[in-house]
Design a protein around this motif. Structure first.
Motif, short mmCIF file in Angstrom:
data_model
loop_
_atom_site.label_atom_id
_atom_site.label_comp_id
_atom_site.label_asym_id
_atom_site.label_seq_id
_atom_site.Cartn_x
_atom_site.Cartn_y
_atom_site.Cartn_z
N LYS A 226 4.65 4.23 -16.50
CA LYS A 226 5.27 4.36 -15.19
C LYS A 226 6.75 4.69 -15.36
O LYS A 226 7.46 4.00 -16.10
CB LYS A 226 5.11 3.06 -14.39
N LEU A 227 7.19 5.75 -14.68
CA LEU A 227 8.58 6.19 -14.78
C LEU A 227 9.39 5.78 -13.55
O LEU A 227 10.53 5.32 -13.67
CB LEU A 227 8.65 7.71 -14.95
N PHE A 228 8.80 5.99 -12.37
CA PHE A 228 9.50 5.73 -11.10
C PHE A 228 8.58 4.98 -10.15
O PHE A 228 7.38 5.27 -10.07
CB PHE A 228 9.90 7.05 -10.42
N LYS A 229 9.16 4.03 -9.41
CA LYS A 229 8.45 3.35 -8.35
C LYS A 229 8.95 3.97 -7.05
O LYS A 229 10.16 4.06 -6.82
CB LYS A 229 8.77 1.86 -8.40
N VAL B 3 12.46 3.60 -5.36
CA VAL B 3 12.72 2.16 -5.25
C VAL B 3 13.26 1.63 -6.56
O VAL B 3 14.14 0.77 -6.58
CB VAL B 3 11.42 1.41 -4.86
N GLU B 4 12.72 2.16 -7.68
CA GLU B 4 13.12 1.66 -8.99
C GLU B 4 12.88 2.73 -10.05
O GLU B 4 11.90 3.46 -9.99
CB GLU B 4 12.29 0.41 -9.33
N ILE B 5 13.80 2.83 -11.01
CA ILE B 5 13.62 3.69 -12.17
C ILE B 5 13.22 2.75 -13.29
O ILE B 5 13.95 1.84 -13.66
CB ILE B 5 14.90 4.47 -12.50
N LEU B 6 12.01 2.95 -13.84
CA LEU B 6 11.39 1.98 -14.72
C LEU B 6 11.63 2.21 -16.21
O LEU B 6 11.21 1.40 -17.03
CB LEU B 6 9.88 1.94 -14.44
N ALA C 217 0.81 -1.22 0.00
CA ALA C 217 0.00 0.00 0.00
C ALA C 217 0.85 1.27 0.00
O ALA C 217 0.39 2.31 -0.47
CB ALA C 217 -0.94 0.00 1.20
N ASP C 218 2.07 1.18 0.50
CA ASP C 218 2.91 2.39 0.58
C ASP C 218 3.75 2.62 -0.68
O ASP C 218 4.58 3.52 -0.72
CB ASP C 218 3.81 2.36 1.82
N VAL C 219 3.52 1.83 -1.73
CA VAL C 219 4.25 2.00 -2.99
C VAL C 219 3.37 2.74 -3.99
O VAL C 219 2.20 2.42 -4.16
CB VAL C 219 4.71 0.63 -3.56
N ALA C 220 3.95 3.75 -4.64
CA ALA C 220 3.23 4.52 -5.65
C ALA C 220 4.12 4.64 -6.88
O ALA C 220 5.32 4.40 -6.82
CB ALA C 220 2.88 5.90 -5.12
N TYR C 221 3.50 5.04 -7.99
CA TYR C 221 4.23 5.21 -9.24
C TYR C 221 4.09 6.65 -9.72
O TYR C 221 3.01 7.24 -9.63
CB TYR C 221 3.71 4.26 -10.31
N ILE C 222 5.18 7.17 -10.26
CA ILE C 222 5.15 8.47 -10.92
C ILE C 222 5.10 8.16 -12.40
O ILE C 222 5.93 7.41 -12.92
CB ILE C 222 6.36 9.32 -10.53
N THR C 223 4.10 8.72 -13.10
CA THR C 223 3.86 8.39 -14.50
C THR C 223 4.14 9.58 -15.41
O THR C 223 4.19 10.72 -14.96
CB THR C 223 2.41 7.92 -14.70
N SER C 224 4.28 9.28 -16.69
CA SER C 224 4.53 10.33 -17.68
C SER C 224 3.24 11.07 -17.98
O SER C 224 2.22 10.46 -18.26
CB SER C 224 5.09 9.71 -18.97
N PRO C 225 3.29 12.41 -17.95
CA PRO C 225 2.08 13.18 -18.24
C PRO C 225 1.79 13.30 -19.74
O PRO C 225 0.74 13.79 -20.12
CB PRO C 225 2.38 14.55 -17.63
#
Length: 164
Positions: free
Chosen positions: A157-160, A142-145, A84-92
């Protein structure tokens, strides 16, 4: 007008994203006509260099041969659920992903780095504009995707990030 395959792919992605069915671009020496319909793949027709011998009308573009579709990829295995505490940063938007402001500069961020709201994480180049992507959450990378210099789509998804 020199258009390469990468530019044509970007135009096709933009057409799909904006639900445009036809696009025609004409320069002094080239003419490009893109058409997509339903679930069929986008069709690309490029005309040979145009010769201008005087006032004349251009012939209609030749009918595009359908592009054979590749076999559908195998269904991916069910992904493991993230905590639940993991999120993703996505490309706009659609563009090219860059980890650093220039080829010889250090990356904006790395795995294990702590970030906060407003931290610049990367650049997504779209239509020759360099757009800094800022974090909307705080946490730890956590990870660069995405690999540096690779194309990204809207919502990729760009970043975890582990929030907190």
């Amino acid at each position: 007008m020199d258009i390469d395959l990468k530019q044509i792919r970007e135009l096709m992605r933009a057409m799909k994203q904006m639900d445009v069915s036809e696009l025609e671009i004409e320069g002094q020496e080239q003419r490009i006509f893109l058409r997509r319909g339903g679930d069929a793949p986008t069709q690309v027709v490029t005309a040979a260099p145009l010769m201008h011998a005087g006032p004349a009308t251009l012939p209609p573009p030749p009918p595009a041969a359908p592009v054979p579709s590749a076999a559908p990829p195998p269904a991916p295995a069910a992904p493991a659920e993230d905590p639940a505490d993991v999120a993703y940063i996505t490309s706009p938007f659609v563009g090219t992903f860059y980890r650093a402001p220039s080829p010889d500069a250090a990356p904006f961020t790395d795995v294990g780095a702590r970030i906060s709201k407003g931290t610049v994480l990367c650049i997504v180049e779209a239509m020759k504009l360099m757009n800094e992507i800022e974090s909307e959450i705080s946490g730890e990378i956590v990870e660069i995707l995405v690999e540096n210099g690779k194309p990204v789509e809207f919502g990729d998804k760009l970043f975890k990030v582990k929030q907190g």
